[in-house]
Design a protein around this motif. Structure first.
Motif, PDB file in Angstrom:
ATOM      1  N   VAL A   1       0.858  -1.271  -0.021  1.00  0.00           N
ATOM      2  CA  VAL A   1      -0.118   0.076   0.048  1.00  0.00           C
ATOM      3  C   VAL A   1       0.860   1.279   0.092  1.00  0.00           C
ATOM      4  N   LEU A   2       0.358   2.364  -0.836  1.00  0.00           N
ATOM      5  CA  LEU A   2       1.304   3.294  -0.856  1.00  0.00           C
ATOM      6  C   LEU A   2       0.223   4.634  -0.441  1.00  0.00           C
ATOM      7  N   ILE A   3       0.430   5.332   0.470  1.00  0.00           N
ATOM      8  CA  ILE A   3      -0.368   6.560   0.986  1.00  0.00           C
ATOM      9  C   ILE A   3       0.203   7.849   0.965  1.00  0.00           C
ATOM     10  N   HIS A   4      -0.492   8.598   0.172  1.00  0.00           N
ATOM     11  CA  HIS A   4       0.098  10.097  -0.019  1.00  0.00           C
ATOM     12  C   HIS A   4      -0.680  10.868   1.315  1.00  0.00           C
ATOM     13  N   ALA A   5      -0.005  12.054   1.606  1.00  0.00           N
ATOM     14  CA  ALA A   5      -0.254  12.887   2.886  1.00  0.00           C
ATOM     15  C   ALA A   5      -0.285  11.601   4.072  1.00  0.00           C
ATOM     16  N   ALA A   6       0.629  11.059   4.293  1.00  0.00           N
ATOM     17  CA  ALA A   6       0.902  10.212   5.171  1.00  0.00           C
ATOM     18  C   ALA A   6       0.802  10.567   6.881  1.00  0.00           C
ATOM     19  N   SER A   7       1.190  11.923   6.906  1.00  0.00           N
ATOM     20  CA  SER A   7       1.091  12.431   8.320  1.00  0.00           C
ATOM     21  C   SER A   7      -0.120  12.962   8.557  1.00  0.00           C
ATOM     22  N   GLY A   8      -1.067  13.004   7.717  1.00  0.00           N
ATOM     23  CA  GLY A   8      -2.301  14.023   7.847  1.00  0.00           C
ATOM     24  C   GLY A   8      -3.507  12.960   8.752  1.00  0.00           C
TER      25      GLY A   8
ATOM     26  N   ALA B   1      10.965  15.993   6.113  1.00  0.00           N
ATOM     27  CA  ALA B   1      11.583  15.247   6.929  1.00  0.00           C
ATOM     28  C   ALA B   1      10.805  15.225   8.243  1.00  0.00           C
ATOM     29  N   ASP B   2      10.437  16.173   8.761  1.00  0.00           N
ATOM     30  CA  ASP B   2       9.750  16.426  10.014  1.00  0.00           C
ATOM     31  C   ASP B   2       8.611  15.528  10.226  1.00  0.00           C
ATOM     32  N   ARG B   3       7.705  15.392   9.029  1.00  0.00           N
ATOM     33  CA  ARG B   3       6.553  14.815   9.022  1.00  0.00           C
ATOM     34  C   ARG B   3       6.693  13.218   8.773  1.00  0.00           C
ATOM     35  N   ALA B   4       8.064  13.071   8.181  1.00  0.00           N
ATOM     36  CA  ALA B   4       8.183  11.525   8.205  1.00  0.00           C
ATOM     37  C   ALA B   4       8.416  10.992   9.331  1.00  0.00           C
ATOM     38  N   ASP B   5       9.403  11.849  10.320  1.00  0.00           N
ATOM     39  CA  ASP B   5       9.549  11.452  11.740  1.00  0.00           C
ATOM     40  C   ASP B   5       8.140  11.291  12.403  1.00  0.00           C
ATOM     41  N   TYR B   6       7.222  12.081  12.148  1.00  0.00           N
ATOM     42  CA  TYR B   6       5.935  11.930  12.889  1.00  0.00           C
ATOM     43  C   TYR B   6       5.199  10.833  12.340  1.00  0.00           C
ATOM     44  N   ALA B   7       5.282  10.594  11.117  1.00  0.00           N
ATOM     45  CA  ALA B   7       4.471   9.610  10.634  1.00  0.00           C
ATOM     46  C   ALA B   7       4.813   8.012  10.950  1.00  0.00           C
TER      47      ALA B   7
ATOM     48  N   GLN C   1       5.300   6.546  13.489  1.00  0.00           N
ATOM     49  CA  GLN C   1       4.533   5.896  14.636  1.00  0.00           C
ATOM     50  C   GLN C   1       3.474   5.327  14.302  1.00  0.00           C
ATOM     51  N   PHE C   2       2.956   5.223  13.179  1.00  0.00           N
ATOM     52  CA  PHE C   2       1.401   4.887  12.853  1.00  0.00           C
ATOM     53  C   PHE C   2       1.928   3.644  11.894  1.00  0.00           C
ATOM     54  N   GLY C   3       2.847   3.292  11.714  1.00  0.00           N
ATOM     55  CA  GLY C   3       3.098   1.753  11.246  1.00  0.00           C
ATOM     56  C   GLY C   3       3.650   1.550   9.857  1.00  0.00           C
ATOM     57  N   TYR C   4       4.342   2.700   9.091  1.00  0.00           N
ATOM     58  CA  TYR C   4       4.560   2.709   8.043  1.00  0.00           C
ATOM     59  C   TYR C   4       6.211   2.057   7.891  1.00  0.00           C
ATOM     60  N   HIS C   5       6.228   1.307   6.893  1.00  0.00           N
ATOM     61  CA  HIS C   5       7.485   0.722   6.670  1.00  0.00           C
ATOM     62  C   HIS C   5       8.583   1.420   6.041  1.00  0.00           C
ATOM     63  N   ARG C   6       8.002   2.619   5.417  1.00  0.00           N
ATOM     64  CA  ARG C   6       8.921   3.322   4.918  1.00  0.00           C
ATOM     65  C   ARG C   6       8.228   4.539   4.616  1.00  0.00           C
ATOM     66  N   LEU C   7       9.064   5.782   4.509  1.00  0.00           N
ATOM     67  CA  LEU C   7       8.556   7.035   4.249  1.00  0.00           C
ATOM     68  C   LEU C   7       9.092   7.907   3.316  1.00  0.00           C
ATOM     69  N   LEU C   8       8.712   8.451   2.428  1.00  0.00           N
ATOM     70  CA  LEU C   8       9.512   9.477   1.509  1.00  0.00           C
ATOM     71  C   LEU C   8       8.893  10.755   1.417  1.00  0.00           C
ATOM     72  N   THR C   9       9.652  11.825   1.315  1.00  0.00           N
ATOM     73  CA  THR C   9       9.127  13.142   1.243  1.00  0.00           C
ATOM     74  C   THR C   9       8.966  13.270  -0.234  1.00  0.00           C
ATOM     75  N   ARG C  10       8.140  14.172  -0.292  1.00  0.00           N
ATOM     76  CA  ARG C  10       7.642  14.615  -1.648  1.00  0.00           C
ATOM     77  C   ARG C  10       8.561  15.039  -2.907  1.00  0.00           C
ATOM     78  N   GLU C  11       9.806  15.349  -2.340  1.00  0.00           N
ATOM     79  CA  GLU C  11      10.698  15.684  -3.197  1.00  0.00           C
ATOM     80  C   GLU C  11      11.490  14.244  -3.826  1.00  0.00           C
ATOM     81  N   GLU C  12      11.277  13.207  -2.727  1.00  0.00           N
ATOM     82  CA  GLU C  12      12.026  11.830  -3.270  1.00  0.00           C
ATOM     83  C   GLU C  12      11.114  11.099  -3.882  1.00  0.00           C
ATOM     84  N   PHE C  13       9.624  11.430  -3.982  1.00  0.00           N
ATOM     85  CA  PHE C  13       8.706  10.610  -4.725  1.00  0.00           C
ATOM     86  C   PHE C  13       8.637  11.280  -6.222  1.00  0.00           C
TER      87      PHE C  13
END
Length: 315
Positions: free
Chosen positions: A137-144, A169-175, A177-189
């Protein structure tokens, strides 16, 4: 009673106004907390043709204080989450009885934060795309609000891999905790995906992001579209290509669902709230405001200054 009004000058003001009286099929809810959501941003920015002055606020928690004709009077005193078309940023809001959904066992703060995001996330994962064991599963706006819940619902459904995309990156750190296996920033996607494909992709963004999502959809994959945060410009999709790969592009509009299939939205909300009450799904409230600060709360959401869920306290 007190209410926040959005005027023709685009400013929010707290005013005194008459307490609304429920009509047939309606209930009146004394609001203790109301949720802040992206719909409030869209209304403020003029994307919905709503006449002003207008009392915004689309999700409110409290207790039923009065009922209209055709509504069981025994519901008076019931704690509920009210899904409404406006009026939530007030001491009293009217709601269709079918969308004043019982919130027994959930505190009012959490119920308000659940609002529309809980049934939306639940439906995107369980009803629309049907995530199951072994899916990616790929989820955008993952920290919302929706993203943090969707990741948890996906894990509960048995997804083997859950990847999120966030603004920084700050939003990646926050997200995390909700079970993501990997997080990308918008610039990395999407470059950092290295060709990885997904069975389900949740897209509230639109534009170039939507086109990139199609390129990373696995055979028989499902792309769920439920917003246009970046742009309202249409994205061309080849149905022939979708057919060749057995793929689907699926739309979800909770506001429309509330008017066309009310019972279905209510059932999804009840199912989502049951998982919240059981402690299986966590709603993270990161900001709490007073009624007079509604404008600030909406601006902070619009600019990305907040993540998770924001609520308004109405004592």
């Amino acid at each position: 009673m007190r209410a926040v009004v959005l005027g023709t000058d685009n400013h929010f003001r707290t005013v005194e106004c008459a307490k609304p009286v429920p009509g047939p099929g309606e209930v009146a809810v004394r609001v203790s907390h109301a949720g802040v959501q992206w719909g409030d941003v869209l209304v403020r920015d003029g994307h919905f043709p709503i006449p002003r002055p207008f009392v915004p606020g689309f999700e409110a928690a409290g207790r039923i204080t009065a009922v209209g004709d055709g509504v069981d009077p025994s519901r008076i005193g019931e704690p509920v989450i009210a899904l409404v078309g406006g009026g939530g940023f007030a001491e009293v809001v009217l709601a269709p009885a079918a969308l004043a959904i019982g919130a027994e066992g959930i505190d009012a703060r959490t119920a308000a934060a659940a609002g529309w995001v809980a049934p939306t996330a639940y439906d995107l994962i369980n009803t629309i795309t049907g995530v199951g064991p072994g899916d990616s599963v790929l989820i955008h706006a993952a920290s919302g609000g929706v993203g943090t819940l969707a990741a948890q619902f996906a894990a509960a459904a048995g997804a083997r891999r859950i990847v999120g995309v966030v603004g920084n990156a700050d939003r990646a750190d926050y997200a995390r905790q909700f079970g993501y296996h990997r997080l990308l920033t918008r610039e990395e996607f999407p470059g950092a995906l290295d060709g990885e494909s997904f069975d389900t992709i949740l897209d509230p963004v639109g534009g170039a992001t939507r086109a990139a999502n199609l390129a990373h959809l696995a055979p028989h994959g499902r792309l769920a579209v439920y917003g246009n945060i970046a742009t309202f410009e249409p994205v061309a999709v080849s149905t022939n290509d979708l057919l060749t790969n057995g793929q689907s592009v699926m739309m979800y509009n909770s506001n429309l669902l509330s008017r066309t299939h009310t019972a279905r939205l209510a059932a999804s909300t009840t199912s989502a709230l049951a998982q919240v009450a059981a402690g299986l799904i966590r709603i993270d409230i990161t900001a709490e405001y007073e009624l007079a600060d509604v404008g600030t709360a909406i601006e902070n959401l619009a600019t990305g200054a907040t993540h998770g869920k924001s609520i308004i306290r109405i004592p």
